[in-house]
Design an enzyme around this catalytic site. Structure first.
Site, short mmCIF file in Angstrom:
data_model
loop_
_atom_site.label_atom_id
_atom_site.label_comp_id
_atom_site.label_asym_id
_atom_site.label_seq_id
_atom_site.Cartn_x
_atom_site.Cartn_y
_atom_site.Cartn_z
N ASP A 1 23.53 27.41 68.31
CA ASP A 1 24.46 27.42 69.64
C ASP A 1 23.62 27.67 70.85
O ASP A 1 22.48 27.41 70.95
CB ASP A 1 24.60 28.38 68.87
CG ASP A 1 25.88 29.43 69.63
OD1 ASP A 1 26.76 29.10 68.47
OD2 ASP A 1 26.30 29.35 70.43
N THR B 1 39.77 25.85 63.94
CA THR B 1 41.63 25.59 63.64
C THR B 1 42.05 24.39 64.87
O THR B 1 41.81 24.82 65.94
CB THR B 1 42.39 26.29 64.12
OG1 THR B 1 41.54 27.38 62.81
CG2 THR B 1 43.48 26.61 63.79
N LEU C 1 53.13 42.54 53.42
CA LEU C 1 54.17 43.14 53.35
C LEU C 1 53.76 44.43 54.14
O LEU C 1 54.80 45.37 53.56
CB LEU C 1 55.19 42.90 52.11
CG LEU C 1 55.27 41.56 51.61
CD1 LEU C 1 56.46 41.72 50.69
CD2 LEU C 1 56.79 40.87 53.14
N ALA D 1 53.93 47.20 57.26
CA ALA D 1 54.34 47.65 57.68
C ALA D 1 54.26 48.05 58.63
O ALA D 1 52.65 48.74 58.24
CB ALA D 1 55.98 47.69 57.65
N CYS E 1 43.13 34.94 66.23
CA CYS E 1 43.35 33.98 65.29
C CYS E 1 45.08 33.62 65.24
O CYS E 1 45.38 32.87 65.82
CB CYS E 1 43.07 33.97 64.36
SG CYS E 1 41.14 33.25 63.57
N LYS F 1 46.69 34.01 68.74
CA LYS F 1 46.94 32.15 69.34
C LYS F 1 47.00 30.92 68.68
O LYS F 1 47.18 29.88 69.07
CB LYS F 1 45.06 31.78 69.78
CG LYS F 1 44.21 30.85 68.36
CD LYS F 1 42.69 31.14 69.06
CE LYS F 1 41.68 31.25 68.20
NZ LYS F 1 41.65 30.16 67.67
C1 UDX Z 1 44.26 35.39 59.54
C2 UDX Z 1 44.49 34.67 58.28
O1 UDX Z 1 44.43 36.38 57.56
C3 UDX Z 1 43.29 34.15 58.08
O2 UDX Z 1 43.54 32.99 57.18
C4 UDX Z 1 42.84 33.44 59.56
O3 UDX Z 1 41.67 32.03 58.46
C5 UDX Z 1 41.85 34.27 60.26
O4 UDX Z 1 42.75 34.75 60.64
P1 UDX Z 1 42.43 37.97 60.58
O5 UDX Z 1 42.48 37.84 61.94
O6 UDX Z 1 40.61 38.03 59.84
O7 UDX Z 1 43.03 36.79 60.02
O8 UDX Z 1 43.41 39.49 59.72
P2 UDX Z 1 44.87 39.28 58.85
O9 UDX Z 1 43.81 40.43 57.87
O10 UDX Z 1 44.98 38.42 58.51
O11 UDX Z 1 45.45 39.96 60.22
C6 UDX Z 1 45.72 39.49 61.00
C7 UDX Z 1 46.56 41.00 61.28
O12 UDX Z 1 47.85 41.42 60.94
C8 UDX Z 1 47.00 42.64 61.48
O13 UDX Z 1 46.41 42.94 63.39
C9 UDX Z 1 46.28 42.74 60.14
O14 UDX Z 1 47.02 44.89 60.74
C10 UDX Z 1 48.24 42.83 60.33
N1 UDX Z 1 48.55 42.88 58.96
C11 UDX Z 1 48.78 42.28 57.87
C12 UDX Z 1 49.44 44.26 59.29
O15 UDX Z 1 50.34 44.49 60.15
N2 UDX Z 1 50.41 44.01 57.78
C13 UDX Z 1 49.72 43.26 57.02
O16 UDX Z 1 50.41 43.43 55.59
C14 UDX Z 1 48.85 42.49 56.81
#
Ligand code: UDX
Length: 449
Positions: A35, A129, A266, A268, A276, A279
């Site tokens: 790094d 990504t 799902l 809410a 991720c 962006k």
């Molecule tokens: C995500 C993708 O899931 C992962 O595959 C990718 O590599 C990186 O981005 P992450 O950002 O860690 O992972 O979070 P994730 O668990 O996917 O949740 C994303 C957002 O969606 C969170 O703010 C979470 O609170 C929200 N969420 C998720 C909901 O509001 N409802 C859900 O049912 C699921």
């Protein structure tokens, strides 16, 4: 893969690089993490993790002590002493939302230069990504030009997207749903598949071997679909709120049992955030527009998510009137439970909106306070506990569904708050129980307001 110790390097010790490097070291590989951030390198070598991730610090410490993993700022050693080199650098957004590939570019130049004097075959694997075409049109030419060697003959190259979720990154590394191998050539694909056979003790998850362009697009399509699912259920939640007796949780369960839909993503709430999904969706839109293709579903997914957090503010205003000088308790600041990450967290949008209305904000999060301070400074108050946070509040808003908030009972809200009003933005509490004891409004739960 034979019994000799596997040697692997990671370029970039962010979320993906650090968790994957640590997980691989745990399988007895010799892992070097490169790094450019001196502070991060020093921290990792002391066994301290720069991020909050369950199990990571124990695993990291163990592997640093056993000398299976160490971090360096010397790219030469990292490349020279490794058979497989993973590129796990960040791909942040540019001002206009499109992808910033600067770190991928500089990693490829650095690795390319180091490959120049080496005789042995190395496999380069990009995990960051990136928009379709990056591996073929940027990475490959850059590696070849800087190394004066030929891709496919002198070194291998593949794009291999990761699907790690913050909060379960180690588990997701060791037990992924599937593997996507975007290979430049068959030899590179075989070498990467062999690596994963070693990592997963010969039990590969479902694996798709394809070209890098498709693999790159799979990652974007995956994230766009996940975000779309959540935005969809959030819209249904908004409708439920206007229908007395309706409950989005039951509806999510009902549609989730349809195997064509599935139960996950799902839940809410007040919207999705993180490092991720936002962006990546913006980058996908910019990319598709550059190809002359509109993606109205993805546009709508983002739009729904822009306005969803504001529901909390609208509800507070309906219940309290003018929010000026009202004391609002914010429970949860990270973008989801299990992480201290506040990047694009819904809490930021809500707090900024409340501050615009001159409300007095007091916040609490089990692990994200330090990161939140960087965002809010002294514009909000910080509590030492959830219970302290709700003291004298006119309204409490649950923004992140941390399990520890379940310990707060209706009687705690009633006895401590000036005005016992709870806006449950994550459907944490039992609506029947809470509604009977205090003023309780939950996202997607039909009420008369
Ligand atoms: C995500 C993708 O899931 C992962 O595959 C990718 O590599 C990186 O981005 P992450 O950002 O860690 O992972 O979070 P994730 O668990 O996917 O949740 C994303 C957002 O969606 C969170 O703010 C979470 O609170 C929200 N969420 C998720 C909901 O509001 N409802 C859900 O049912 C699921």
């Amino acid at each position: 893969m034979n019994n000799k110790t596997l040697k692997v390097a990671f370029f970039g010790l962010g979320y993906v690089g650090l968790t994957m490097a640590t997980s691989i070291a745990e399988r007895d590989a010799r892992v070097i993490g490169y790094d450019i951030d001196t502070e991060k390198v020093a921290k990792v070598n002391k066994g301290e993790t720069p991020i909050h991730e369950p199990n990571l610090s124990t695993l990291l410490r163990r592997n640093i002590v056993k000398k299976r993993f160490f971090a360096i700022e010397d790219p030469r050693k990292a490349v020279k002493e490794s058979e497989i080199i993973f590129i796990t650098v960040g791909t942040p957004s540019l001002q206009d939302g499109s992808i910033n590939l600067d770190y991928v570019k500089s990693a490829s130049e650095t690795i390319g230069k180091e490959l120049r004097d080496l005789e042995d075959y190395k496999l380069i694997v990009l995990r960051s990504t990136v928009t379709p075409g990056t591996t073929c049109n940027l990475l490959k030419p850059s590696l070849e030009a800087n190394s004066c060697r030929i891709c496919g003959k002198d070194f291998g190259l593949a794009y291999n997207p990761e699907f790690l979720r913050e909060g379960s990154a180690i588990k997701d590394t060791l037990h992924p749903d599937r593997l996507i191998i975007g290979e430049m050539d068959e030899k590179s694909g075989d070498a990467l598949e062999e690596f994963y056979q070693w990592l997963y003790h010969d039990e590969l998850p479902p694996t798709i071997r394809t070209n890098p362009d498709i693999a790159e697009l799979i990652k974007y399509a995956n994230n766009a679909f996940l975000a779309m699912k959540v935005s969809f259920i959030n819209q249904v939640a908004n409708l439920c709120q206007r229908i007395p007796n309706a409950d989005v949780e039951v509806i999510a369960k009902g549609i989730g049992l349809d195997r064509r839909i599935g139960p996950l993503f799902l839940k809410a709430g007040l919207g999705w955030g993180g490092s991720c999904l936002p962006k990546d969706l913006r980058a996908l839109l910019k990319f598709s527009r550059s190809k002359g293709v509109a993606l109205p579903l993805t546009e709508a997914t983002l739009f729904v998510n822009e306005i969803q957090p504001l529901n909390a503010v609208k509800i507070a205003e309906k219940l309290l009137g003018d929010l000026k000088d009202m004391r609002i308790a914010i429970l949860g600041l990270s973008f989801k439970p299990g992480t201290d990450d506040v990047r694009e967290a819904v809490s930021i949008k809500i707090v900024e909106e409340l501050l615009r209305r001159e409300a007095k904000i007091v916040t609490y999060d089990p692990v994200a306070m330090e990161n939140a301070r960087i965002v809010f400074g002294d514009r909000v108050g910080y509590s030492k506990s959830a219970l302290e946070c709700i003291n004298d509040a006119d309204c409490s808003i649950i923004i992140t569904e941390w399990p520890e908030f379940l310990k707060i009972k209706p009687k705690d809200f009633v006895s401590r708050m000036r005005n016992p009003i709870v806006i449950d933005g994550r459907r944490l509490y039992d609506p029947e129980d809470f509604s009977s004891k205090l003023r309780y409004v939950a996202i997607g739960f039909g009420s008369k307001i």
